[in-house]
Design a protein around this motif. Structure first.
Motif, PDB file in Angstrom:
ATOM      1  N   THR A 257      12.075   0.762   1.085  1.00  0.00           N
ATOM      2  CA  THR A 257      12.673  -0.202   0.158  1.00  0.00           C
ATOM      3  C   THR A 257      12.935  -1.536   0.862  1.00  0.00           C
ATOM      4  O   THR A 257      12.772  -2.615   0.271  1.00  0.00           O
ATOM      5  CB  THR A 257      14.000   0.360  -0.417  1.00  0.00           C
TER       6      THR A 257
ATOM      7  N   HIS B 263       9.981  -3.752   0.830  1.00  0.00           N
ATOM      8  CA  HIS B 263       9.817  -4.410  -0.477  1.00  0.00           C
ATOM      9  C   HIS B 263      10.769  -5.604  -0.601  1.00  0.00           C
ATOM     10  O   HIS B 263      10.388  -6.665  -1.088  1.00  0.00           O
ATOM     11  CB  HIS B 263      10.077  -3.420  -1.618  1.00  0.00           C
TER      12      HIS B 263
ATOM     13  N   LYS C 272       9.587  -8.584   1.408  1.00  0.00           N
ATOM     14  CA  LYS C 272       8.457  -9.294   0.796  1.00  0.00           C
ATOM     15  C   LYS C 272       8.914 -10.118  -0.406  1.00  0.00           C
ATOM     16  O   LYS C 272       8.109 -10.793  -1.048  1.00  0.00           O
ATOM     17  CB  LYS C 272       7.405  -8.275   0.324  1.00  0.00           C
TER      18      LYS C 272
ATOM     19  N   GLU D  65      10.163  -8.871  -3.224  1.00  0.00           N
ATOM     20  CA  GLU D  65       9.797  -8.234  -4.493  1.00  0.00           C
ATOM     21  C   GLU D  65      10.998  -7.879  -5.367  1.00  0.00           C
ATOM     22  O   GLU D  65      10.846  -7.603  -6.540  1.00  0.00           O
ATOM     23  CB  GLU D  65       8.993  -6.951  -4.216  1.00  0.00           C
ATOM     24  N   LEU D  66      12.177  -7.831  -4.748  1.00  0.00           N
ATOM     25  CA  LEU D  66      13.340  -7.381  -5.528  1.00  0.00           C
ATOM     26  C   LEU D  66      14.407  -8.478  -5.609  1.00  0.00           C
ATOM     27  O   LEU D  66      15.600  -8.206  -5.655  1.00  0.00           O
ATOM     28  CB  LEU D  66      13.925  -6.104  -4.885  1.00  0.00           C
TER      29      LEU D  66
ATOM     30  N   GLY E 272       3.895   5.151  -4.040  1.00  0.00           N
ATOM     31  CA  GLY E 272       3.826   3.922  -4.831  1.00  0.00           C
ATOM     32  C   GLY E 272       2.395   3.447  -5.016  1.00  0.00           C
ATOM     33  O   GLY E 272       2.156   2.336  -5.458  1.00  0.00           O
TER      34      GLY E 272
ATOM     35  N   ILE F 276       7.912   3.780  -4.911  1.00  0.00           N
ATOM     36  CA  ILE F 276       8.160   2.541  -5.657  1.00  0.00           C
ATOM     37  C   ILE F 276       6.823   1.931  -6.062  1.00  0.00           C
ATOM     38  O   ILE F 276       6.039   1.510  -5.222  1.00  0.00           O
ATOM     39  CB  ILE F 276       8.968   1.539  -4.809  1.00  0.00           C
TER      40      ILE F 276
ATOM     41  N   ASN G 214       4.938  -1.028  -7.821  1.00  0.00           N
ATOM     42  CA  ASN G 214       5.228  -2.417  -8.181  1.00  0.00           C
ATOM     43  C   ASN G 214       4.732  -2.808  -9.552  1.00  0.00           C
ATOM     44  O   ASN G 214       5.185  -3.779 -10.137  1.00  0.00           O
ATOM     45  CB  ASN G 214       4.629  -3.366  -7.156  1.00  0.00           C
TER      46      ASN G 214
ATOM     47  N   SER H 287       6.554  -1.077   9.722  1.00  0.00           N
ATOM     48  CA  SER H 287       5.563  -1.500   8.726  1.00  0.00           C
ATOM     49  C   SER H 287       4.130  -1.180   9.176  1.00  0.00           C
ATOM     50  O   SER H 287       3.207  -1.243   8.369  1.00  0.00           O
ATOM     51  CB  SER H 287       5.726  -2.975   8.373  1.00  0.00           C
TER      52      SER H 287
END
Ligand SMILES: [Zn+2]
Ligand SMILES: [Zn+2]
Length: 346
Positions: free
Chosen positions: A50, A53, A56, A58-59, A245, A268, A270, A335
């Motif tokens: 998470t 994400h 990046k 994204e959230l 994901g 997750i 996207n 990563s």
């Protein structure tokens, strides 16, 4: 080295800059404690998919700081200070914490489904996280960390184990079940570890990273498949757990299911995914999402891992430990996927 029980005015804090895409280790003022909160001296905080994400961007709709953020929602430590309304039993206790902070008032909280809370806050997302020396945490997020479990392994209870356990509770365990876990990152591996501990034997993995293929074989003794050789699984699997994901992986999982099979989604995604709904209907496939965990479940899995043998098995999910000053390096490693769970140690 700071002494335990002594409260300082400032703390080391690893702050991620969205613009620079890197961490800064800064000296922050200790946050002020509210009446229902405790101050936790963080001993370990784990990295989670998470977080990648969040980094990046994204959230961003949920993230508290639009420029910088202190990440970390999987944590263990000592309670060093408590607010006025907090139960005194917590003072000095070893704890692990839930990533999610339930409101305690909505209809979900009232029926013990805290992870579905209407107004939940999340550490390292909607408020500062645990990649720091101290963390402010509401009392409702605390769980006792048994003495037998070390701080690094305990950080897995926070989210990795709990996520895996909650997902497994969605199914009926039967010894003849054949399982396929999509992805053998920390959550996938931990689902495998838990299934094994719970007496399940036929565990298969879909994984493309050579490193993670290796640990899945070593830790679980599982058969590991990749995109190319996964065709042999077609219509043989009773339960699929998706931790990736990835739509491609999900498709392989879907086609691997027997009639009446179950697909549990934990990864997750996207964007929305396409599945053959006609096949879903004819074959009576059940698809279910799984998120977070309840306080009741926390008590159950903590007990499960109090046994030395089980907690040693769990500890093997951790492949790397870094000091908090090496947080950039830790995230680079994480990563790369050439790792299991990565934990920051204070
Ligand atoms: Zn997590
Ligand atoms: Zn609630």
């Amino acid at each position: 080295v700071r002494k335990l029980g002594e409260i300082y005015k400032n703390m080391k804090n690893s702050v991620y800059s969205f613009r620079e895409k890197r961490f800064h280790l800064v000296d922050s003022l200790l946050p002020k404690i509210k009446s229902d909160e405790v101050l936790v001296r963080i001993k370990a905080s784990a990295l989670c998919g998470t977080d990648l994400h969040i980094m990046k961007g994204e959230l961003m709709d949920k993230v508290y700081g639009k420029k910088n953020i202190t990440l970390g929602h999987e944590w263990t430590g000592f309670v060093e200070k408590i607010g006025k309304k907090v139960n005194k039993k917590w003072l000095g206790k070893r704890v692990f914490g839930s990533p999610h902070i339930p409101c305690g008032k909505c209809k979900y909280c009232k029926i013990g489904k805290e992870s579905l809370c209407d107004h939940q806050a999340i550490f390292g997302m909607t408020r500062p996280g645990a990649h720091a020396e101290y963390l402010l945490a509401p009392e409702s997020t605390l769980f006792t960390l048994p003495d037998k479990i070390d701080f690094a392994t305990g950080a897995l209870l926070s989210d990795t184990v709990s996520t895996a356990y909650h997902a497994i509770k969605k199914i009926e365990l039967k010894s003849r079940n054949k399982y396929l876990i999509l992805g053998s990152g920390p959550v996938g591996l931990t689902i495998g570890v838990l299934l094994k501990i719970l007496g399940q034997k036929n565990i298969n993995i879909l994984e493309k990273s050579p490193y993670r293929t290796g640990i899945a074989k070593k830790l679980l003794g599982a058969n590991v498949f990749n995109e190319k050789n996964s065709l042999v699984l077609r219509r043989t699997i009773d339960v699929v757990f998706d931790t990736t994901g990835s739509e491609k992986a999900l498709e392989i999982g879907f086609h691997s299911l027997v009639r009446g099979g179950q697909l549990i989604i934990i990864g997750i995604h996207n964007k929305p995914f396409m599945l053959d709904s006609l096949r879903l209907m004819y074959r009576e496939i059940a698809i279910m999402g799984s998120f977070g965990y309840s306080h009741q479940e926390a008590a159950e899995f903590t007990k499960l891992f109090c046994q030395g043998k089980n907690s040693r098995e769990l500890a093997r999910v951790i492949s790397h430990k870094f000091s908090i000053s090496k947080v950039d390096q830790a995230y680079k490693m994480f990563s790369s996927h050439n790792c299991g769970k990565v934990v920051l140690i204070n």
